[in-house]
Design a protein around this motif. Structure first.
Motif, PDB file in Angstrom:
ATOM      1  N   GLY A  38       0.861  -0.999  -0.068  1.00 15.57           N
ATOM      2  CA  GLY A  38       0.187  -0.199  -0.058  1.00 15.57           C
ATOM      3  C   GLY A  38       0.686   1.216  -0.265  1.00 15.57           C
ATOM      4  N   ILE A  39       0.250   2.345  -0.608  1.00 10.84           N
ATOM      5  CA  ILE A  39       0.961   3.646  -0.595  1.00 10.84           C
ATOM      6  C   ILE A  39       0.250   4.536   0.030  1.00 10.84           C
ATOM      7  CG2 ILE A  39       1.896   5.466  -2.231  1.00 10.84           C
ATOM      8  CD1 ILE A  39       2.594   3.289  -4.078  1.00 10.84           C
ATOM      9  N   VAL A  40       0.903   5.286   0.855  1.00 11.09           N
ATOM     10  CA  VAL A  40       0.066   6.475   1.404  1.00 11.09           C
ATOM     11  C   VAL A  40       0.894   7.753   1.077  1.00 11.09           C
ATOM     12  CG1 VAL A  40      -0.302   7.944   3.781  1.00 11.09           C
ATOM     13  CG2 VAL A  40      -0.283   5.207   3.633  1.00 11.09           C
ATOM     14  N   TYR A  41       0.137   8.396   0.117  1.00 15.72           N
ATOM     15  CA  TYR A  41       0.685   9.783  -0.487  1.00 15.72           C
ATOM     16  C   TYR A  41       0.205  10.819   0.425  1.00 15.72           C
ATOM     17  CZ  TYR A  41       2.631  12.752  -3.864  1.00 15.72           C
ATOM     18  OH  TYR A  41       3.366  13.870  -4.552  1.00 15.72           O
ATOM     19  N   LEU A  42       1.079  11.564   1.167  1.00 12.35           N
ATOM     20  CA  LEU A  42       0.870  12.836   1.803  1.00 12.35           C
ATOM     21  C   LEU A  42       1.051  14.241   0.821  1.00 12.35           C
ATOM     22  CD1 LEU A  42       1.602  10.725   4.347  1.00 12.35           C
ATOM     23  CD2 LEU A  42       1.348  12.815   5.472  1.00 12.35           C
ATOM     24  N   VAL A  43       0.227  15.146   1.099  1.00  8.53           N
ATOM     25  CA  VAL A  43       0.307  16.494   0.447  1.00  8.53           C
ATOM     26  C   VAL A  43       0.042  17.458   1.574  1.00  8.53           C
ATOM     27  CG1 VAL A  43      -0.488  17.707  -1.423  1.00  8.53           C
ATOM     28  CG2 VAL A  43      -0.568  15.470  -1.571  1.00  8.53           C
ATOM     29  N   ASP A  44       0.763  18.593   1.533  1.00  6.13           N
ATOM     30  CA  ASP A  44       0.436  19.829   2.424  1.00  6.13           C
ATOM     31  C   ASP A  44      -0.555  20.587   1.904  1.00  6.13           C
ATOM     32  OD1 ASP A  44       0.286  22.379   3.715  1.00  6.13           O
ATOM     33  OD2 ASP A  44       2.552  22.497   3.938  1.00  6.13           O
ATOM     34  N   SER A  45      -1.845  20.364   2.430  1.00  4.05           N
ATOM     35  CA  SER A  45      -2.948  20.930   1.603  1.00  4.05           C
ATOM     36  C   SER A  45      -3.187  22.454   1.764  1.00  4.05           C
ATOM     37  CB  SER A  45      -4.260  20.232   2.142  1.00  4.05           C
ATOM     38  OG  SER A  45      -4.547  20.761   3.305  1.00  4.05           O
ATOM     39  N   ALA A  46      -2.040  23.190   2.300  1.00  2.99           N
ATOM     40  CA  ALA A  46      -2.208  24.533   2.654  1.00  2.99           C
ATOM     41  C   ALA A  46      -0.929  25.167   1.851  1.00  2.99           C
ATOM     42  CB  ALA A  46      -1.879  24.745   4.178  1.00  2.99           C
ATOM     43  N   ASP A  47      -0.381  24.496   0.902  1.00  2.00           N
ATOM     44  CA  ASP A  47       0.757  25.120   0.396  1.00  2.00           C
ATOM     45  C   ASP A  47       0.543  24.848  -1.164  1.00  2.00           C
ATOM     46  OD1 ASP A  47       3.250  25.750  -0.775  1.00  2.00           O
ATOM     47  OD2 ASP A  47       4.394  24.342   0.385  1.00  2.00           O
ATOM     48  N   GLU A  48      -0.322  25.670  -1.566  1.00  2.00           N
ATOM     49  CA  GLU A  48      -0.776  25.727  -3.158  1.00  2.00           C
ATOM     50  C   GLU A  48       0.450  25.838  -4.012  1.00  2.00           C
ATOM     51  OE1 GLU A  48      -4.310  27.885  -4.738  1.00  2.00           O
ATOM     52  OE2 GLU A  48      -4.547  28.367  -2.483  1.00  2.00           O
ATOM     53  N   PHE A  59       1.628  22.358  -5.103  1.00  2.00           N
ATOM     54  CA  PHE A  59       0.477  21.543  -5.943  1.00  2.00           C
ATOM     55  C   PHE A  59       1.068  20.958  -7.293  1.00  2.00           C
ATOM     56  CE2 PHE A  59      -3.505  23.056  -3.163  1.00  2.00           C
ATOM     57  CZ  PHE A  59      -2.857  22.558  -2.275  1.00  2.00           C
ATOM     58  N   PRO A  60       1.717  21.871  -7.941  1.00  2.00           N
ATOM     59  CA  PRO A  60       2.087  21.204  -9.234  1.00  2.00           C
ATOM     60  C   PRO A  60       3.217  20.152  -9.191  1.00  2.00           C
ATOM     61  CG  PRO A  60       1.654  23.570  -9.444  1.00  2.00           C
ATOM     62  CD  PRO A  60       1.437  23.233  -7.825  1.00  2.00           C
ATOM     63  N   GLU A  61       4.002  20.593  -8.389  1.00  2.35           N
ATOM     64  CA  GLU A  61       5.066  19.667  -8.068  1.00  2.35           C
ATOM     65  C   GLU A  61       4.685  18.438  -7.555  1.00  2.35           C
ATOM     66  OE1 GLU A  61       7.993  21.185  -5.310  1.00  2.35           O
ATOM     67  OE2 GLU A  61       9.436  19.658  -5.416  1.00  2.35           O
ATOM     68  N   SER A  62       3.813  18.496  -6.449  1.00  3.86           N
ATOM     69  CA  SER A  62       3.305  17.277  -5.832  1.00  3.86           C
ATOM     70  C   SER A  62       2.425  16.415  -6.757  1.00  3.86           C
ATOM     71  CB  SER A  62       2.284  17.477  -4.530  1.00  3.86           C
ATOM     72  OG  SER A  62       2.099  16.499  -3.860  1.00  3.86           O
ATOM     73  N   ARG A  63       1.522  17.109  -7.747  1.00  6.47           N
ATOM     74  CA  ARG A  63       0.985  16.559  -8.660  1.00  6.47           C
ATOM     75  C   ARG A  63       1.836  15.518  -9.508  1.00  6.47           C
ATOM     76  NH1 ARG A  63      -3.990  18.802 -12.586  1.00  6.47           N
ATOM     77  NH2 ARG A  63      -4.013  16.992 -13.887  1.00  6.47           N
ATOM     78  N   LYS A  64       2.711  16.271 -10.094  1.00  4.99           N
ATOM     79  CA  LYS A  64       3.649  15.379 -10.882  1.00  4.99           C
ATOM     80  C   LYS A  64       4.115  14.201 -10.364  1.00  4.99           C
ATOM     81  CE  LYS A  64       8.023  16.729 -13.381  1.00  4.99           C
ATOM     82  NZ  LYS A  64       9.246  17.160 -12.530  1.00  4.99           N
TER      83      LYS A  64
END
Ligand SMILES: Nc1nc2c(ncn2[C@@H]2O[C@H](COP(=O)(O)OP(=O)(O)O)[C@@H](O)[C@H]2O)c(=O)[nH]1
Ligand SMILES: [Mg+2]
Length: 182
Positions: A90-100, A103-108
């Protein structure tokens, strides 16, 4: 204390700790991976410095092995986790939802994981972390920015949960979802 008991009950009930499993924590640096690992490990919050270098971290709880890698601009660490994840459950992918801005880098990075054929059936739990911060975006905007508006239609299990690891909100439901899909 109540929340922690509740969280562990969920895990115990669903048997995640009894299964042998490898869970990979991925995401850009500063997303909250180390904090989540420590919460899982210590049952309490430990203040610590954010990760500043490509690293990997290990944690065993019961028969579940957690391993965390920082993504984003670190080709070396990408090679490391790619070597590891061929046998991952399983993979848990974390994103800082306050750092817009990131977002592009994280999406990539997330797109690369989703498109990777060697892990095409591995369930992915996506956590939009830090919803306690005023700048955190809504779940709808989060899904849109991360390219996940239609993730519900995918064959491989993709779960999306907004959470705050620091406030101990939301990630328990995410882990519950993951344990049901492993
Ligand atoms: N406000 C807030 N800060 C958080 C949350 N989770 C982690 N952090 C902070 O974000 C920073 C980076 O966290 P860390 O776990 O080191 O991220 P990593 O690089 O992904 O391992 C640290 O200062 C944490 O205290 C959260 O839910 N809310
Ligand atoms: Mg870290």
């Amino acid at each position: 204390m109540f929340l922690i008991d509740w969280f562990y009950n969920i895990l115990a009930n669903l048997g995640l700790w009894r299964k042998e499993a490898k869970i990979l924590f991925l995401g850009l640096d500063n997303a909250g991976k180390t904090t989540l690992l420590r919460v899982l490990k210590d049952e309490r919050l430990v203040q610590h410095e954010p990760t500043r270098h490509p690293t990997s971290e290990d944690l065993m709880i019961g028969r579940v092995r957690f391993k965390a890698f920082d993504l984003g601009g670190h080709q070396i660490s990408r090679k490391l986790w790619r070597d590891y994840y061929t046998q991952v459950d399983g993979i848990v992918y974390l994103v800082d939802s306050a750092d817009e801005n990131r977002f592009p880098e994280s999406r990539k990075e997330l797109d690369a994981i989703i498109m990777d054929e060697s892990i095409q059936n591995v369930p992915i739990l996506i956590l939009g972390n830090k919803i306690d911060l005023p700048k955190a975006v809504s779940k709808e905007k989060f899904k849109y920015e991360l390219g996940l508006s239609f993730a519900g239609n995918s064959v491989r299990p993709i779960g999306i949960f907004m959470c705050s690891v620091v406030c101990q909100m939301g990630y328990g439901e995410g882990i519950e979802w993951l344990s049901q899909n492993i």
